[in-house]
Motif scaffolding. Structure first.
Motif, PDB file in Angstrom:
ATOM      1  N   GLN A 266       0.816  -1.225   0.000  1.00  0.00           N
ATOM      2  CA  GLN A 266       0.000   0.000   0.000  1.00  0.00           C
ATOM      3  C   GLN A 266       0.844   1.266   0.000  1.00  0.00           C
ATOM      4  N   GLU A 267       2.165   1.113   0.170  1.00  0.00           N
ATOM      5  CA  GLU A 267       3.044   2.281   0.297  1.00  0.00           C
ATOM      6  C   GLU A 267       4.046   2.445  -0.844  1.00  0.00           C
ATOM      7  N   VAL A 268       4.030   1.543  -1.830  1.00  0.00           N
ATOM      8  CA  VAL A 268       5.131   1.554  -2.814  1.00  0.00           C
ATOM      9  C   VAL A 268       4.761   2.141  -4.168  1.00  0.00           C
ATOM     10  N   GLY A 269       3.510   2.589  -4.330  1.00  0.00           N
ATOM     11  CA  GLY A 269       3.170   3.262  -5.577  1.00  0.00           C
ATOM     12  C   GLY A 269       2.283   2.511  -6.529  1.00  0.00           C
ATOM     13  N   PHE A 270       1.701   1.375  -6.104  1.00  0.00           N
ATOM     14  CA  PHE A 270       0.700   0.740  -6.952  1.00  0.00           C
ATOM     15  C   PHE A 270      -0.504   1.675  -7.071  1.00  0.00           C
ATOM     16  N   LYS A 271      -1.037   1.810  -8.271  1.00  0.00           N
ATOM     17  CA  LYS A 271      -2.197   2.676  -8.476  1.00  0.00           C
ATOM     18  C   LYS A 271      -3.400   2.153  -7.703  1.00  0.00           C
ATOM     19  N   GLU A 272      -4.295   3.070  -7.376  1.00  0.00           N
ATOM     20  CA  GLU A 272      -5.457   2.728  -6.568  1.00  0.00           C
ATOM     21  C   GLU A 272      -6.321   1.666  -7.227  1.00  0.00           C
ATOM     22  N   ASP A 273      -6.415   1.702  -8.562  1.00  0.00           N
ATOM     23  CA  ASP A 273      -7.241   0.723  -9.258  1.00  0.00           C
ATOM     24  C   ASP A 273      -6.486  -0.568  -9.575  1.00  0.00           C
ATOM     25  N   VAL A 274      -5.175  -0.573  -9.349  1.00  0.00           N
ATOM     26  CA  VAL A 274      -4.349  -1.748  -9.649  1.00  0.00           C
ATOM     27  C   VAL A 274      -4.224  -2.674  -8.452  1.00  0.00           C
ATOM     28  N   LEU A 275      -4.118  -2.122  -7.262  1.00  0.00           N
ATOM     29  CA  LEU A 275      -3.899  -2.954  -6.085  1.00  0.00           C
ATOM     30  C   LEU A 275      -5.003  -4.003  -5.885  1.00  0.00           C
ATOM     31  N   PRO A 276      -6.279  -3.688  -6.089  1.00  0.00           N
ATOM     32  CA  PRO A 276      -7.302  -4.744  -5.968  1.00  0.00           C
ATOM     33  C   PRO A 276      -7.128  -5.868  -6.988  1.00  0.00           C
ATOM     34  N   LEU A 277      -6.616  -5.540  -8.174  1.00  0.00           N
ATOM     35  CA  LEU A 277      -6.341  -6.573  -9.169  1.00  0.00           C
ATOM     36  C   LEU A 277      -5.276  -7.531  -8.660  1.00  0.00           C
ATOM     37  N   ILE A 278      -4.217  -6.966  -8.088  1.00  0.00           N
ATOM     38  CA  ILE A 278      -3.110  -7.774  -7.580  1.00  0.00           C
ATOM     39  C   ILE A 278      -3.543  -8.606  -6.377  1.00  0.00           C
ATOM     40  N   LEU A 279      -4.276  -7.993  -5.472  1.00  0.00           N
ATOM     41  CA  LEU A 279      -4.634  -8.667  -4.224  1.00  0.00           C
ATOM     42  C   LEU A 279      -5.670  -9.778  -4.417  1.00  0.00           C
ATOM     43  N   LYS A 280      -6.545  -9.637  -5.413  1.00  0.00           N
ATOM     44  CA  LYS A 280      -7.592 -10.649  -5.536  1.00  0.00           C
ATOM     45  C   LYS A 280      -8.062 -10.912  -6.956  1.00  0.00           C
ATOM     46  N   ASP A 281      -8.410  -9.893  -7.702  1.00  0.00           N
ATOM     47  CA  ASP A 281      -9.140 -10.086  -8.957  1.00  0.00           C
ATOM     48  C   ASP A 281      -8.373 -10.908  -9.986  1.00  0.00           C
ATOM     49  N   ASN A 282      -7.064 -10.668 -10.112  1.00  0.00           N
ATOM     50  CA  ASN A 282      -6.289 -11.435 -11.087  1.00  0.00           C
ATOM     51  C   ASN A 282      -6.240 -12.916 -10.719  1.00  0.00           C
ATOM     52  N   ALA A 283      -6.096 -13.206  -9.432  1.00  0.00           N
ATOM     53  CA  ALA A 283      -6.065 -14.602  -8.988  1.00  0.00           C
ATOM     54  C   ALA A 283      -7.405 -15.290  -9.223  1.00  0.00           C
ATOM     55  N   VAL A 284      -8.506 -14.559  -9.039  1.00  0.00           N
ATOM     56  CA  VAL A 284      -9.828 -15.135  -9.300  1.00  0.00           C
ATOM     57  C   VAL A 284      -9.889 -15.645 -10.738  1.00  0.00           C
ATOM     58  N   ARG A 285      -9.371 -14.847 -11.660  1.00  0.00           N
ATOM     59  CA  ARG A 285      -9.405 -15.225 -13.083  1.00  0.00           C
ATOM     60  C   ARG A 285      -8.427 -16.365 -13.373  1.00  0.00           C
ATOM     61  N   VAL A 286      -7.178 -16.243 -12.914  1.00  0.00           N
ATOM     62  CA  VAL A 286      -6.157 -17.240 -13.237  1.00  0.00           C
ATOM     63  C   VAL A 286      -6.481 -18.590 -12.609  1.00  0.00           C
TER      64      VAL A 286
END
Length: 290
Positions: A266-286
């Motif tokens: 949350q502190e390293v510069g991931f965009k606000e709309d990108v972090l949810p993709l990394i934390l959950k949404d991408n894994a749901v798809r993969v």
């Protein structure tokens, strides 16, 4: 009850089961655990699977759970894939069972893989070719890949430096060369129906993983094994742009806890709309959870 993505805060795709509920800690692996705990400055005691499940349930985080089968190269008895699968089945609202099969086991390994998928609900596989002592695209392991590809499942491949063996005499016999991501490229080309997840930021070959994820639709990256505050800058840059749908959260628990990883992310510069993709949404798809 299968995992409901709407009921979990995140999905951790990289969690290790390192001790059995039934057998004592393997003495060979104990030496590697000693060194890894010192390297990561992590507690030495390894939690058993029920403890891991309770830990993640309390945090409302689903997770992929696996052992590492390195019986041929290291001579350490693995935690049983069947033990993991059976416990995961009892807690399938939070646990995603992965299996690990030493590539040296070839066709017998493929037979085990098929049984685990068809009869025990295993959803993916984990390979650590450095400690398994074999090239990731060596044809010896291809019968196992063929089974994984047939069922269109994902497999996680360790890439980059290894905390396992660091500080041990001769690195514990682990060959870092097998962690070069580009060594996976032949297999990723040969098995387009198999999802290849390149684990960790892949240092010192970070750019190779990024290139492969850009180039091949079946290649993804999990960001485990490092605190995000130590990520090479190109990880953040590509996560925010061309690879925002290709990167996934992984902790490398028990060596890194999910809450520490997420807090740093949350502190390293991931965009606000990108972090949810990394934390959950991408894994749901993969992982096919959607």
């Amino acid at each position: 009850m299968p995992i409901d993505p709407s009921k979990v805060k995140a999905i951790d795709v990289h969690v290790h089961a390192e001790v059995s509920c039934h057998d004592p800690e393997d003495p060979v692996m104990a030496q590697f655990f000693d060194a890894a705990s010192a390297y990561f400055k992590a507690p030495r005691e390894r939690p058993k699977i029920p403890e891991i499940i309770d830990f993640y349930r309390q945090r409302e985080i689903a997770f992929c759970l696996f052992t590492v089968d390195c019986e041929s190269a290291v001579g350490a008895k693995r935690v049983s894939n069947y033990e993991i699968a059976e416990l995961a089945a009892e807690h399938d609202d939070i646990v995603i069972p992965f299996a690990s099969i030493d590539p040296h086991k070839g066709k017998m390994g493929a037979r085990e893989a098929r049984d685990l998928i068809e009869n025990y609900g295993v959803k993916g596989f984990k390979f650590h070719h450095l400690i398994q002592g074999i090239h990731p695209s060596d044809r010896t392991g291809y019968p196992i890949y063929e089974v994984i590809a047939h069922y269109k499942l994902p497999a996680i491949f360790h890439t980059g430096h290894s905390g396992m063996g660091t500080g041990m005499a001769g690195g514990g016999g682990i060959r870092l060369k097998y962690g070069q991501p580009m060594l996976v490229d032949d297999a990723a080309s040969d098995f387009p129906d198999m999802k290849f997840i390149l684990a960790h930021p892949s240092w010192p070959w970070t750019d190779e993983s990024l290139s492969m994820a850009l180039h091949k639709d079946n290649v993804f990256i999990d960001l485990s094994g490092w605190s995000p505050k130590y990520f090479p800058p190109q990880i953040i840059r590509y996560a925010n742009t061309q690879l925002k749908h290709k990167m996934m959260f992984g902790s490398d628990f028990p060596l890194i806890t999910p809450e520490k990883w997420i807090a740093a992310a949350q502190e390293v510069g991931f965009k606000e709309d990108v972090l949810p993709l990394i934390l959950k949404d991408n894994a749901v798809r993969v992982l096919g959870l959607g």
